[in-house]
Design a protein around this motif. Sequence first.
Motif, PDB file in Angstrom:
ATOM      1  N   LEU A   1      24.378 134.856  32.053  1.00 27.69           N
ATOM      2  CA  LEU A   1      25.524 135.491  32.690  1.00 27.69           C
ATOM      3  C   LEU A   1      25.622 136.931  32.196  1.00 27.69           C
ATOM      4  N   HIS A   2      26.394 137.738  32.918  1.00 27.81           N
ATOM      5  CA  HIS A   2      26.518 139.136  32.514  1.00 27.81           C
ATOM      6  C   HIS A   2      27.269 139.250  31.202  1.00 27.81           C
ATOM      7  N   TYR A   3      28.362 138.499  31.101  1.00 31.56           N
ATOM      8  CA  TYR A   3      29.129 138.478  29.852  1.00 31.56           C
ATOM      9  C   TYR A   3      29.965 137.210  29.846  1.00 31.56           C
ATOM     10  N   HIS A   4      30.567 136.952  28.718  1.00 32.25           N
ATOM     11  CA  HIS A   4      31.356 135.738  28.552  1.00 32.25           C
ATOM     12  C   HIS A   4      32.530 135.726  29.534  1.00 32.25           C
ATOM     13  N   LEU A   5      32.828 134.545  30.060  1.00 30.76           N
ATOM     14  CA  LEU A   5      33.827 134.385  31.100  1.00 30.76           C
ATOM     15  C   LEU A   5      35.006 133.560  30.616  1.00 30.76           C
ATOM     16  N   ASN A   6      36.189 133.854  31.177  1.00 27.54           N
ATOM     17  CA  ASN A   6      37.337 132.996  30.915  1.00 27.54           C
ATOM     18  C   ASN A   6      37.400 131.892  31.972  1.00 27.54           C
ATOM     19  N   GLY A   7      38.456 131.110  31.939  1.00 28.69           N
ATOM     20  CA  GLY A   7      38.571 129.991  32.865  1.00 28.69           C
ATOM     21  C   GLY A   7      38.718 130.395  34.312  1.00 28.69           C
ATOM     22  N   ARG A   8      39.073 131.658  34.562  1.00 26.96           N
ATOM     23  CA  ARG A   8      39.199 132.170  35.925  1.00 26.96           C
ATOM     24  C   ARG A   8      37.948 132.921  36.364  1.00 26.96           C
ATOM     25  N   GLN A   9      36.864 132.744  35.599  1.00 31.76           N
ATOM     26  CA  GLN A   9      35.581 133.390  35.908  1.00 31.76           C
ATOM     27  C   GLN A   9      35.678 134.908  35.875  1.00 31.76           C
ATOM     28  N   GLN A  10      36.521 135.408  34.972  1.00 30.78           N
ATOM     29  CA  GLN A  10      36.643 136.842  34.747  1.00 30.78           C
ATOM     30  C   GLN A  10      35.974 137.193  33.419  1.00 30.78           C
ATOM     31  N   PHE A  11      35.397 138.385  33.350  1.00 31.06           N
ATOM     32  CA  PHE A  11      34.733 138.798  32.122  1.00 31.06           C
ATOM     33  C   PHE A  11      35.757 139.027  31.008  1.00 31.06           C
ATOM     34  N   LEU A  12      35.439 138.508  29.843  1.00 32.07           N
ATOM     35  CA  LEU A  12      36.288 138.718  28.680  1.00 32.07           C
ATOM     36  C   LEU A  12      36.113 140.145  28.157  1.00 32.07           C
ATOM     37  N   PRO A  13      37.101 140.654  27.407  1.00 24.81           N
ATOM     38  CA  PRO A  13      36.905 141.966  26.755  1.00 24.81           C
ATOM     39  C   PRO A  13      35.705 141.918  25.817  1.00 24.81           C
ATOM     40  N   ILE A  14      35.048 143.052  25.658  1.00 20.43           N
ATOM     41  CA  ILE A  14      33.876 143.107  24.781  1.00 20.43           C
ATOM     42  C   ILE A  14      34.272 142.838  23.339  1.00 20.43           C
ATOM     43  N   GLU A  15      33.548 141.931  22.716  1.00 18.71           N
ATOM     44  CA  GLU A  15      33.687 141.659  21.289  1.00 18.71           C
ATOM     45  C   GLU A  15      32.827 142.671  20.545  1.00 18.71           C
ATOM     46  N   LYS A  16      33.474 143.584  19.816  1.00 17.65           N
ATOM     47  CA  LYS A  16      32.753 144.681  19.176  1.00 17.65           C
ATOM     48  C   LYS A  16      31.901 144.221  17.996  1.00 17.65           C
ATOM     49  N   ALA A  17      32.271 143.116  17.378  1.00 15.99           N
ATOM     50  CA  ALA A  17      31.523 142.627  16.217  1.00 15.99           C
ATOM     51  C   ALA A  17      31.188 141.154  16.416  1.00 15.99           C
ATOM     52  N   PRO A  18      30.294 140.848  17.354  1.00 14.15           N
ATOM     53  CA  PRO A  18      29.960 139.438  17.614  1.00 14.15           C
ATOM     54  C   PRO A  18      29.219 138.819  16.435  1.00 14.15           C
ATOM     55  N   SER A  19      29.300 137.509  16.358  1.00 14.65           N
ATOM     56  CA  SER A  19      28.597 136.769  15.315  1.00 14.65           C
ATOM     57  C   SER A  19      28.279 135.384  15.850  1.00 14.65           C
ATOM     58  N   ALA A  20      27.398 134.694  15.168  1.00 19.25           N
ATOM     59  CA  ALA A  20      27.054 133.330  15.577  1.00 19.25           C
ATOM     60  C   ALA A  20      28.274 132.425  15.532  1.00 19.25           C
ATOM     61  N   ASP A  21      29.098 132.577  14.495  1.00 20.59           N
ATOM     62  CA  ASP A  21      30.281 131.728  14.373  1.00 20.59           C
ATOM     63  C   ASP A  21      31.263 131.971  15.520  1.00 20.59           C
ATOM     64  N   LYS A  22      31.488 133.243  15.866  1.00 17.37           N
ATOM     65  CA  LYS A  22      32.410 133.555  16.960  1.00 17.37           C
ATOM     66  C   LYS A  22      31.882 133.014  18.284  1.00 17.37           C
ATOM     67  N   LEU A  23      30.581 133.150  18.504  1.00 17.42           N
ATOM     68  CA  LEU A  23      30.002 132.672  19.754  1.00 17.42           C
ATOM     69  C   LEU A  23      29.973 131.153  19.808  1.00 17.42           C
ATOM     70  N   ASP A  24      29.722 130.508  18.685  1.00 17.23           N
ATOM     71  CA  ASP A  24      29.779 129.049  18.652  1.00 17.23           C
ATOM     72  C   ASP A  24      31.181 128.554  19.008  1.00 17.23           C
ATOM     73  N   ALA A  25      32.206 129.249  18.525  1.00 12.09           N
ATOM     74  CA  ALA A  25      33.585 128.860  18.847  1.00 12.09           C
ATOM     75  C   ALA A  25      33.852 129.054  20.337  1.00 12.09           C
ATOM     76  N   LEU A  26      33.368 130.155  20.884  1.00 17.16           N
ATOM     77  CA  LEU A  26      33.592 130.446  22.300  1.00 17.16           C
ATOM     78  C   LEU A  26      32.887 129.430  23.195  1.00 17.16           C
ATOM     79  N   TYR A  27      31.682 129.003  22.803  1.00 22.74           N
ATOM     80  CA  TYR A  27      30.884 128.086  23.621  1.00 22.74           C
ATOM     81  C   TYR A  27      30.863 126.670  23.028  1.00 22.74           C
ATOM     82  N   ARG A  28      31.939 126.302  22.376  1.00 27.07           N
ATOM     83  CA  ARG A  28      31.985 125.001  21.693  1.00 27.07           C
ATOM     84  C   ARG A  28      31.851 123.830  22.662  1.00 27.07           C
ATOM     85  N   HIS A  29      32.213 124.023  23.930  1.00 26.59           N
ATOM     86  CA  HIS A  29      32.115 122.933  24.905  1.00 26.59           C
ATOM     87  C   HIS A  29      30.856 123.027  25.761  1.00 26.59           C
TER      88      HIS A  29
END
Length: 235
Positions: free
Chosen positions: A116-144
Amino acid sequence: MTDIHGNSAALSAVLQDMECHRISHVYCLGDMIAIGPDTNEVLEALFARSDVTMVAGNHEDAVMALLEGKQPLSHGREREHHEWIAAQLDRSFIPRLARLPRAINEMHEGKHLLMLHYHLNGRQQFLPIEKAPSADKLDALYRHSAADAVCFGHHHPVHYFQSARRSYVNPGSLGCCDRPLARYAVMRLSEEAIVTELKAVPYDNRDFLASYTKRNVPDGDFILNVFHGNQQIVP
């Protein structure tokens, strides 16, 4: 590959480099257009290939909204730039751009890839850019998510994270860089592993940088500074 941003010289360098590898399929993760002036050249090269699958990015969204008489999310100088891109766009590309999906789920060698172009919310809209991404933050975002790898762009720097759950790959913007480098990633898949190689292909970007002035790109000086590191154009 992601974020080509109207840079046909950079795209050509990457496509040529790919010929040195055994690439079975190419995924282009949005923002093929805008920022750079080569929108039509980029789209022509991508749509001419049978081995490329694309998703829509925020710049495709904005330009398509203008063409459909809707209000884009862009405003001010960015909106003026999108209006210029929309005016330059070859109308034959509009139906194909309109059909681009938000995300792609694919299975290869038993591995589930989410692109995908970037992470999406439940309404299929792009989330604000995470300036300091990490594995832990992304694991939380994609936990499901059941994905073994999540591939994305939008944020132009390179990001690669490997957690116990999955790989996260942002190869960096292909077309926007503060050096004459075109970036993409090669992923080699097997039942045992996903091996990712981040690539940066040198290319001659002098004509491309000069085209901002030659083609009167709106806010060309601002774009060259912010998105191309104000590189000096040396003959």
